[in-house]
Design an enzyme around this catalytic site. Sequence first.
Site, short mmCIF file in Angstrom:
data_model
loop_
_atom_site.label_atom_id
_atom_site.label_comp_id
_atom_site.label_asym_id
_atom_site.label_seq_id
_atom_site.Cartn_x
_atom_site.Cartn_y
_atom_site.Cartn_z
CB SER A 475 41.78 64.89 29.95
OG SER A 475 42.27 65.34 28.78
CG ASP A 486 33.20 78.58 30.22
OD1 ASP A 486 33.28 78.69 31.26
OD2 ASP A 486 34.69 78.19 29.93
CE LYS A 500 47.40 65.25 31.93
NZ LYS A 500 47.48 65.37 30.84
#
Length: 707
Positions: A475, A486, A500
Site C-alpha cells: 500500500s 519512477d 495492494k
Amino acid sequence: MFMRKTCRRFLIPLITFGFLSLSTLSFSKDVEFHFTEEQSKTAVDIIDKLSTRHYRNQPFDDELSEAMLDKYISSLDPAKAFFLKTDIDKFHKKYATKLDDTMLKGDLDPGYDIFVKYFHRATDRLEWVISQLESPEGFNFDFTKQESIPISDDAQEWAKNEKEADDKWRKRIKASILSLKLADESTEKAKEVLLRRYKNQLTRLEQQDSADVFEALINALTLLYDPHTSYLSPRTLENFNISMSLSLEGIGAVLQSEDEYTKVVRLITGGPAAKQGELKPADKIIAVGQGDEGEMVDVVGWRLDEVVKLIRGGKNTIVRLKVMPSESSDDGARKVIRISRDEVKLEEQAAKKGIIELSDGDKVFKLGVINVPAFYLDFDAYRRRDPNYKSTTKDVYKLLKELEQEQVDGLIIDLRNNGGGSLQEATTLTDLFIDQGPVVQIRQTSQTISRNYRSRHKAVYRGPLLVLTNRLSASASEIFAGAIQDYKRGLIVGSQSFGKGTVQSLTPVYSGQLKITESKFYRVSGDSTQHRGVIPDVSFPFLVDSKEVGESSYDTALPWDQIHPVPHEAYYNIDAIIGEITRKHDIRKLQDPDFVYLNKQVKNLEESRSRQELSLNEQERIKEQEDMKARSLAIENERRTAKGLEPYASSKEWEKERDAKTAERIEQETSSKQLNTDDDALLSEAGYILIDMINLLNKGPEQVANF
C-alpha cells in the site's frame, strides 16, 4: 473476463452458515431459517451499489451468476468435504444462470435451497464421523499401508457417491491422526482431539442463524468484484476493526479464513506478535490456549470471529498459539508460540536509524539506515494543530538531520514488512527526497484521475538512496517505493512488493454497510501498484511464498494496468548503471554464504510445496520429516562452515541457539531506540549495492541527470 478459479481465501467468516427463505423450514434439531424483508431489500441495495459504485465495471449477468454459485458453494464447503458431485451438478443445472434474475428481485430462495442441502449433508457426515471416532469398532487404521491423499487445490474433487465420500473421509481422518501422531500425540489422544473438533463443528453448524447465511450468500457475490469488497451486517460491523487487525488488546495480526484453517496474513508493526518474532505470515493457527497453563483449544474448522475472540484478551495477559509453520511443508509440523497481549502503540511503530560500515576494498563507506515500519500519523493531534504531533515524516526528517551530522555516504530506507498506513505520510515522506512534483495518481470509479498528492518542497536529503522492500511491503510503502523508482531517485532492492493498490470505503446499505473498492493507485509512470506491486531493480530471495501472500494470491484481485504517465524529473541515470550493479551483485550472491543459504532454502521449500499428494504411511512420513530436517541442517552447516563457524551437531542444537538469538534481538529492539543492523545479510548486501551505485555515479557527470 471473470476468472473462474474458485477462491478459498476469505477475509471474513465464510465457513459454515445458515440461510433464509420466505417459507420456514424446521429441522430435526429445532433449527429454523427464514429470510426477512429487510434482508431482501438489503440484497437489492447491495447489487445496485456494486453495479454503480465499484471500480470494476462488472454487470451481474449469467456469467457472474454462475461464478457466484461456485463461490457460494465453496464458502459453505471449501474442502469439498460434504456435498456430492450429484449435488453440485443439480445446483448448476437449476441455478447457474438464475441467481442474477432472482436476487435482482430480492428473491433469496435459491441460496436457501443450497444451504438446506448443505446443512443435511454436513450434519449427517459429522454425526457419522463422531460415531466412528466414539465406537471401538469404528476407525482402525493401518499406518503401514501404502495410501495417500491429494493435497493440492487442483486435485480436490467432489465425491461421486456416499461410498466414495466414506472413503475420502476415512483417509481424511487417517491423515489428521497421523499428523497428530507425528506431532507426538498417541493415536488415542489424536482421536480425542478430532472428536472434540468435529463435535464443536456440529454444534456451531446448528447455531448458525439467518444473518450468518445472508452474509455468506451476499459475500459470494461481493468477493467476485474484488477480495476487499464485502458486506458487513450490523453484528459483523460492530467488531470489524478489532476482528481484522486484533490491534486493540490483542496480538497485532491480520487473519483470514482459508479452508478449515485460520491463516496469518501479516503482522501489525509494533504489535506483540511482531515484537515476539516467532509468528510468521502464512502460518496456520490450529489451537489457542489461555495463559501458560490453559488447555490448548483446537480451532480447526472454527469461524474466524470465534478464533478472534479466543486470541483477544486483556493487556499483559498471555495467549499461546499452536501453529503449522508456513516454512514447513510437513502437515505434522507444529510449533507453540507464547505471546503477551498488548496494545499497538504509535511510539513503537516509530522509525529508527542505524549506521553500517562496509568496504569495497579501497574505502570504508559509512551508510545510514532508516527503518520505516509503518506510515503512521497521530490524526487527533494533527487535527488539533498540536505542533508536536507524531508522524513518519517528522521522525524521518529528524533522523535525516542526525545522519547528516554523522556525514553518511549514502542512505538505505528499509520498508521490509511495512504494511502501509497513511497515504498523506507516504506523500510527505517522498517529499523529503524529491523536489516539487506529483507522487501518486488516483483513478476513481468514474475514471476521473486525481493528482493532488504531490511533493511541494525541495528535497531535504539529496544524496545516494536505496529503498529495501519485500513481499510484505504494501500500500503506502508501494507508493513511496514506486515514486522513488519512477523519479530514478534511487534503487529499489529486495522482493516484489505486496501489490495492494486499491482504496476502499464504507457505505451504508439498507441494513449494515458495504465495504467497497472505489479507486485505484497509479504511479507517475502510469503503472498501477495493484496486483503487480513494485518490481525491484535488484531482486533478493524471500522465504514467504508469493502464491500464499500478496494481492496476486487472490483470484478476484483487480488486474494490473496502466494509465497515461505525468511529467516528472529523472534524477539519476539508473539505466546506465543498473547492468553493472546487477553483475556485481550476481558475483557476490554466488560467493556470499548467507545468500547461498537463502537461495538453497527457497529451492528446498519450493520442492516440498510442489508435492501433489500426502503419504499416509507412517514410516514414509517419518523419513520425509527426517530428510527435510537433515537437508535444512546441512544447508545451515554449509553456511556456517563457509563463515568459519562451528557446525551444529543436531537440529535441536540449531533450534535452541536460533530461539536464543531471537529472544536477544527482541530484547535489544524493545529496550533501544537505535536500529539493530547486526546479522542482517540482506541489509548488508543492500549496502554493497548502494556502494556500487555511489562508485558508478562518481565515474562521471554523464551518469547524473537533473540533480
